[in-house]
Design a protein around this motif. Structure first.
Motif, short mmCIF file in Angstrom:
data_model
loop_
_atom_site.label_atom_id
_atom_site.label_comp_id
_atom_site.label_asym_id
_atom_site.label_seq_id
_atom_site.Cartn_x
_atom_site.Cartn_y
_atom_site.Cartn_z
N ALA A 31 36.30 44.65 39.03
CA ALA A 31 34.78 45.17 39.81
C ALA A 31 35.15 46.33 40.39
O ALA A 31 34.28 47.42 40.42
CB ALA A 31 34.48 44.03 40.75
N SER A 32 36.44 46.52 40.78
CA SER A 32 36.62 47.89 41.39
C SER A 32 36.73 49.18 40.50
O SER A 32 36.20 50.29 40.66
CB SER A 32 38.07 47.87 42.09
N GLN A 33 37.17 48.73 39.26
CA GLN A 33 37.06 49.82 38.11
C GLN A 33 35.71 50.08 37.84
O GLN A 33 35.48 51.22 37.43
CB GLN A 33 37.90 49.14 37.08
N LEU A 34 34.97 49.11 37.75
CA LEU A 34 33.68 49.21 37.31
C LEU A 34 32.80 50.07 38.18
O LEU A 34 32.07 50.98 37.80
CB LEU A 34 32.84 48.02 37.29
N ILE A 35 32.96 49.93 39.44
CA ILE A 35 32.33 50.60 40.52
C ILE A 35 32.71 52.19 40.54
O ILE A 35 32.07 53.08 40.52
CB ILE A 35 32.59 49.97 41.95
N SER A 36 34.35 52.33 40.49
CA SER A 36 34.70 53.77 40.26
C SER A 36 34.29 54.49 39.29
O SER A 36 33.80 55.54 39.52
CB SER A 36 36.22 53.72 40.31
N TRP A 37 33.99 53.73 37.93
CA TRP A 37 33.56 54.53 36.85
C TRP A 37 31.82 54.86 37.13
O TRP A 37 31.63 55.95 36.60
CB TRP A 37 33.79 53.39 35.50
N LEU A 38 31.18 53.78 37.56
CA LEU A 38 29.72 54.12 37.59
C LEU A 38 29.33 54.97 38.78
O LEU A 38 28.34 55.61 38.64
CB LEU A 38 29.02 52.84 37.90
N ALA A 65 30.36 35.36 27.26
CA ALA A 65 31.82 34.87 26.83
C ALA A 65 32.66 35.62 27.72
O ALA A 65 33.83 35.19 27.68
CB ALA A 65 32.26 35.43 25.44
N VAL A 66 32.38 36.40 28.75
CA VAL A 66 33.37 36.98 29.72
C VAL A 66 33.21 36.32 31.11
O VAL A 66 32.14 35.99 31.57
CB VAL A 66 32.87 38.30 29.98
N ASP A 67 34.48 35.73 31.41
CA ASP A 67 34.57 34.54 32.52
C ASP A 67 33.66 35.25 33.82
O ASP A 67 33.26 34.60 34.69
CB ASP A 67 36.01 34.34 32.75
N GLY A 68 33.80 36.42 33.88
CA GLY A 68 33.26 37.23 35.15
C GLY A 68 34.39 38.30 35.38
O GLY A 68 35.40 38.72 34.91
N LEU A 69 33.93 39.34 36.61
CA LEU A 69 34.79 40.32 36.95
C LEU A 69 35.50 39.99 38.05
O LEU A 69 35.10 39.54 39.07
CB LEU A 69 33.77 41.21 37.27
#
Length: 502
Positions: A456-463, A447-451
């Motif tokens: 995507a930048s937030q996700l990379i920084s968090w991981l 149901a998420v259209d995509g990043l």
């Protein structure tokens, strides 16, 4: 020598061509019959295959028109289908033009029928009525939807020895007669009814499942055999908690209970000294509607072990005391160790039951699911001390301030089903801590259209701040190629088709 005219020659050649085509058709039929790998299959196998195909076709308005395409494959298949009456017994969704033909093909087999006093032409409707009134022994499942003045139900006065399921939805609720079906329906197990069932009736003797909107007689003897009971708003209108509990006392075999409260439900306090004990009840669904205070019912109900519990209440309902009744009941009655799914939704309520992950192996550990705009979901977590989650599934919205839950360091999988996958939802105010230290997988749902680039930048920084790589599962084309390459440096990226994601 007589020369024939051109038009005569044309007719002559056309006749010879037609004869050759007819011979070719006969040869093809013989070839299909003699060389087919299925020609040796017995009739029973064909019938079984066609029956499976018939029950699996639900893409159109009239599914019976889909499966019958197999009758056009060859003569053997057509004869096998036409000679099996049980393949032509489903009248739940039948095009009016097919009613008479399917009645004929079903021969004497029991039927699944749907009678509507609208949508069918008068001649077709009269044909169905006369056929059923004359031969009710042919009815296996009957659904009646009536909104006119003349009741078809009142005309069913003959025994129905093969009737198993009955649905009666009437525009104006009426009392079903005592002599309905001449009092003979020994296989009738399931009823869904907007009318009023009689206090005592021999045709209700075998009833096991009831979905009811009429006036409930709490002393009815047929309540004692019910294993499933659903009371709609019509049945709960003007019903008090004490009356409902009195009715439940007469259902000792009850396993599944679904209650839909109405605006007229009396939520006055109950003064019972001991709770109603239903030993077999393990599946409960309460739609509290606009009367969330009816949750006080949980204070007077006891079961030996709860397998599934679901409650719902109005949107933006925030009275935590009502939710406490539900959670206290669950914590008191849950005896097992197989709880796998707990869902909280400020629109849908609270749900707890065992859950199977259809995209992978069965999940054998408890999972905690939030699908709400509840700003502090930790309140619900604290009310459920027996749940030690391994899976957190959420729909992320701006109203959710944080999903860093106290005492949830055991979470191994995060599932973002919809909303806005901003990773600040999982950030802790403590800069030195890393929330979800046991995290192994992050699933970005269908149901998420995509990043986008920012997400995507937030996700990379968090991981990137984690000690080990996390598997990230996202739908195909749900992230740009450049972002995917950057993400692979800090995570194990896996793509799945949208249909496979939760």
């Amino acid at each position: 020598m007589n020369m024939k005219q051109p038009h005569e020659l044309a007719h002559l050649y056309d006749a010879q061509i037609d004869a050759h085509f007819a011979q070719i058709r006969i040869l093809r039929e013989r070839r299909n019959a003699d060389c087919s790998q299925t020609r040796r299959l017995p009739q029973e196998i064909f019938s079984r295959i066609f029956s499976i195909l018939r029950t699996s076709c639900y893409r159109s308005r009239y599914p019976h028109l889909e499966w019958k395409a197999v009758t056009h494959v060859c003569r053997t298949w057509r004869n096998s289908a036409l000679n099996e009456p049980t393949l032509w017994t489903d009248f739940i969704k039948v095009h009016p033009n097919w009613v008479r033909e399917i009645f004929a093909r079903s021969k004497a087999a029991p039927l699944r029928l749907c009678y509507r006093d609208y949508g069918y032409p008068p001649d077709v409707l009269n044909f169905i009525v006369e056929a059923l009134v004359r031969s009710p022994e042919r009815i296996k499942e009957l659904r009646v939807f009536e909104y006119g003045e003349h009741s078809f139900i009142s005309r069913l006065v003959k025994p129905a020895p093969f009737l198993e399921s009955l649905v009666v939805e009437l525009g104006t609720p009426v009392d079903l007669p005592l002599d309905f079906l001449a009092g003979v329906a020994p296989r009738l197990r399931s009823i869904k009814c907007t009318g009023n069932l009689p206090l005592e009736a021999s045709w209700l003797a075998s009833l096991r499942s009831l979905d009811y909107s009429g006036v409930l007689h709490i002393k009815a003897s047929w309540l004692s055999k019910l294993t499933s009971l659903r009371l709609e708003r019509g049945a709960t209108c003007s019903m008090s908690i004490d009356t409902l509990l009195s009715a439940l006392e007469n259902t000792p075999l009850l396993q599944c209970l679904h209650l839909v409260a109405s605006s007229g439900t009396d939520d006055a306090p109950c003064h019972r000294s001991t709770p109603v004990h239903l030993r077999h009840l393990d599946d409960i669904t309460f739609d509290l509607g606009c009367k969330p205070s009816i949750a006080k019912l949980f204070m007077h109900l006891r079961v030996d072990n709860i397998e599934k519990l679901r409650t719902s209440w109005p949107y933006q309902f925030g009275d935590i005391s009502m939710i406490e009744h539900v959670c206290h009941f669950f914590n008191t009655c849950y005896r097992g160790d197989r709880l796998q799914y707990v869902a909280f939704d400020s629109q849908l309520g609270l749900e707890m039951h065992r859950c199977i992950d259809l995209t992978g192996p069965t999940v054998h550990t408890p999972s905690l699911v939030f699908q709400s705009s509840w700003s502090d979901p930790s309140i619900i977590v604290n009310l459920l001390p027996q749940c030690v989650p391994r899976v957190l599934s959420t729909s992320l919205y701006p109203e959710v301030k944080s999903l860093v839950l106290t005492g949830c360091d055991t979470i191994e999988e995060l599932r973002i089903s919809s909303g806005y996958p901003h990773c600040y939802h999982f950030e802790s105010n403590d800069a030195s801590s890393r929330p979800y230290p046991s995290l192994q997988r992050l699933r970005i749902g269908r149901a998420v259209d995509g990043l986008d680039r920012e997400e995507a930048s937030q996700l990379i920084s968090w991981l990137s701040r984690r000690n080990s790589k996390v598997e990230v599962v996202i739908r195909e084309r749900g992230i740009s190629r450049e972002a995917a390459e950057s993400l692979r440096a800090v995570a194990l990226l896996r793509f799945e088709a949208a249909a496979a994601l939760l």
